[in-house]
Write an enzyme that holds these catalytic residues in place. Structure first.
Site, PDB file in Angstrom:
ATOM      1  N   PHE A   1       0.996  -1.154  -0.094  1.00 20.74           N
ATOM      2  CA  PHE A   1       0.119   0.059  -0.024  1.00 20.74           C
ATOM      3  C   PHE A   1       0.847   1.260   0.012  1.00 20.74           C
ATOM      4  O   PHE A   1       1.889   1.432   0.706  1.00 20.74           O
ATOM      5  CB  PHE A   1      -1.068   0.117   1.107  1.00 20.74           C
ATOM      6  CG  PHE A   1      -1.716  -1.113   1.563  1.00 20.74           C
ATOM      7  CD1 PHE A   1      -3.073  -0.979   0.905  1.00 20.74           C
ATOM      8  CD2 PHE A   1      -1.315  -2.054   2.185  1.00 20.74           C
ATOM      9  CE1 PHE A   1      -3.834  -2.263   1.515  1.00 20.74           C
ATOM     10  CE2 PHE A   1      -2.100  -3.297   2.499  1.00 20.74           C
ATOM     11  CZ  PHE A   1      -3.440  -3.119   2.059  1.00 20.74           C
ATOM     12  N   ASP A   2       0.395   2.266  -0.830  1.00 12.49           N
ATOM     13  CA  ASP A   2       0.763   3.553  -0.650  1.00 12.49           C
ATOM     14  C   ASP A   2       0.299   4.109   0.827  1.00 12.49           C
ATOM     15  O   ASP A   2      -0.661   3.496   1.301  1.00 12.49           O
ATOM     16  CB  ASP A   2       0.454   4.499  -1.722  1.00 12.49           C
ATOM     17  CG  ASP A   2       0.794   5.981  -1.474  1.00 12.49           C
ATOM     18  OD1 ASP A   2       2.091   6.197  -1.116  1.00 12.49           O
ATOM     19  OD2 ASP A   2       0.116   7.012  -1.835  1.00 12.49           O
ATOM     20  N   GLY A   3       0.892   5.221   1.422  1.00 12.71           N
ATOM     21  CA  GLY A   3       0.474   5.680   2.710  1.00 12.71           C
ATOM     22  C   GLY A   3      -0.760   6.664   2.331  1.00 12.71           C
ATOM     23  O   GLY A   3      -1.735   6.591   2.351  1.00 12.71           O
TER      24      GLY A   3
ATOM     25  N   PHE B   1      -1.643  -0.754  -4.217  1.00  8.42           N
ATOM     26  CA  PHE B   1      -2.581   0.131  -3.881  1.00  8.42           C
ATOM     27  C   PHE B   1      -1.734   1.471  -4.027  1.00  8.42           C
ATOM     28  O   PHE B   1      -1.123   1.648  -3.239  1.00  8.42           O
ATOM     29  CB  PHE B   1      -3.575   0.111  -3.220  1.00  8.42           C
ATOM     30  CG  PHE B   1      -4.186  -1.311  -3.424  1.00  8.42           C
ATOM     31  CD1 PHE B   1      -5.256  -1.336  -4.407  1.00  8.42           C
ATOM     32  CD2 PHE B   1      -3.947  -2.280  -2.491  1.00  8.42           C
ATOM     33  CE1 PHE B   1      -5.839  -2.623  -4.463  1.00  8.42           C
ATOM     34  CE2 PHE B   1      -4.748  -3.485  -2.601  1.00  8.42           C
ATOM     35  CZ  PHE B   1      -5.474  -3.704  -3.702  1.00  8.42           C
TER      36      PHE B   1
ATOM     37  N   ASP C   1      -2.562   5.873  -4.923  1.00  9.41           N
ATOM     38  CA  ASP C   1      -3.250   7.060  -5.490  1.00  9.41           C
ATOM     39  C   ASP C   1      -3.019   7.715  -6.685  1.00  9.41           C
ATOM     40  O   ASP C   1      -3.525   8.748  -7.472  1.00  9.41           O
ATOM     41  CB  ASP C   1      -3.821   8.114  -4.435  1.00  9.41           C
ATOM     42  CG  ASP C   1      -2.601   8.995  -4.061  1.00  9.41           C
ATOM     43  OD1 ASP C   1      -1.518   8.450  -3.565  1.00  9.41           O
ATOM     44  OD2 ASP C   1      -2.607  10.322  -4.105  1.00  9.41           O
TER      45      ASP C   1
END
Length: 301
Positions: free
Chosen positions: A158-160, A270, A272
């Protein structure tokens, strides 16, 4: 203690390669698409971008056959009539998927709550945006995985900011620059970040991990973020405050993420930002989360 079940929803075009029939829909319309699917309903569909990920999710149930850890739900804009080919293909590939919603051209996101789903994967960016707006984790899957270096373990990265966490800090960076962002993160280091759209999904993964032997967990997670020290402290303290374990944390300070995701062996990542997804897609399955300030349309002048 009964294990909490993780529920993942996936669209038919993310599960199977429906490019040929979708092209007919785009060029010739709904009726031609319907005829095509009925005429070919006994022809098996080939795997789509999310197929290998679904297989890995379902493989988790082999460890606890009497108490499944995961359920996969099909959410499809197909009709039940055209969906017959999809279920025939599901049976052919031996996928344990029994529940579905066929909505005949209407976005199916409204069924997320009824199914108790934690995540929706689709190739339809509009459906994904509506699902995120409704408060659920969702992502547009852009490519399939080209590696499987850990066949017995599901690895999710995951991105943060704007994914696990809100875009609160990202807004400061985008609007006021890196210096203001760094100063804010130093000042607010002990204040947990608000949760982002994937917080509950990560929490559900963590819950499964707590029910398993930590030395042989079937799931491994990673945070792969452009943040660097000292902005790392707030992230660490946030996860601690949430009571959620993340197995690996990579603070890259703006370096391209692709090579690190390959080293981690991510089954899916994932993020954004589409640029980060493109870097990741060279090595692993990437999914775009169109959430936060980066994905807001500029106001019309």
């Amino acid at each position: 203690m009964r294990k909490q079940k993780l529920v993942v929803a996936i669209s038919s075009r993310a599960l199977f390669n429906l490019d040929e029939s979708h092209a007919i829909f785009e060029k010739q319309g709904k009726e031609a698409f319907l005829r095509y699917q009925i005429q070919h309903e006994d022809e098996v569909l080939q795997p789509g971008y999310g197929f290998s990920l679904v297989k890995k999710f379902l493989a988790l149930n082999e460890k606890t056959a009497d108490d499944p850890l995961v359920e996969i739900i099909l959410l499809s804009q197909n009709s039940a009539d055209t969906g017959l080919r999809i279920f025939n293909s599901i049976a052919h590939h031996g996928l344990n998927i029994t529940r579905a919603a066929f909505t005949s051209g209407v976005s199916p996101y409204s069924y997320m709550s009824a199914f108790g789903a934690h995540l929706f994967l689709s190739t339809n960016a509009d459906d994904v945006a509506k699902t995120l707006d409704a408060g659920f984790a969702a992502a547009t899957i852009l490519c399939g995985s080209s590696i499987d270096s850990h066949p017995d373990q599901l690895r999710i990265a995951f991105d943060g900011d704007s994914v696990l966490f809100s875009d609160e800090s990202e807004r400061i960076y985008q609007q006021r620059g890196l210096t203001a962002f760094a100063e804010n993160e130093r000042t607010e280091a002990k204040k947990p970040l608000p949760g982002g759209p994937f917080k509950d999904f990560l929490s559900a993964l963590h819950h499964i991990q707590t029910q398993c032997d930590p030395h042989s967990s079937p799931i491994r997670t990673a945070l792969v973020t452009a943040r660097a020290a000292p902005a790392h402290e707030r992230v660490v303290r946030t996860l601690r405050a949430w009571g959620i374990r993340i197995d690996e944390a990579l603070f890259l300070g703006g370096m391209p993420k692709g090579a690190f995701l390959k080293a981690f062996g991510a089954d899916i990542f994932f993020d954004d930002q589409e640029g980060h997804c493109e870097s990741a897609a060279q090595h692993v399955a990437a999914a775009h989360v169109p959430h936060g300030i980066i994905n807001q349309k500029a106001p019309e002048i």
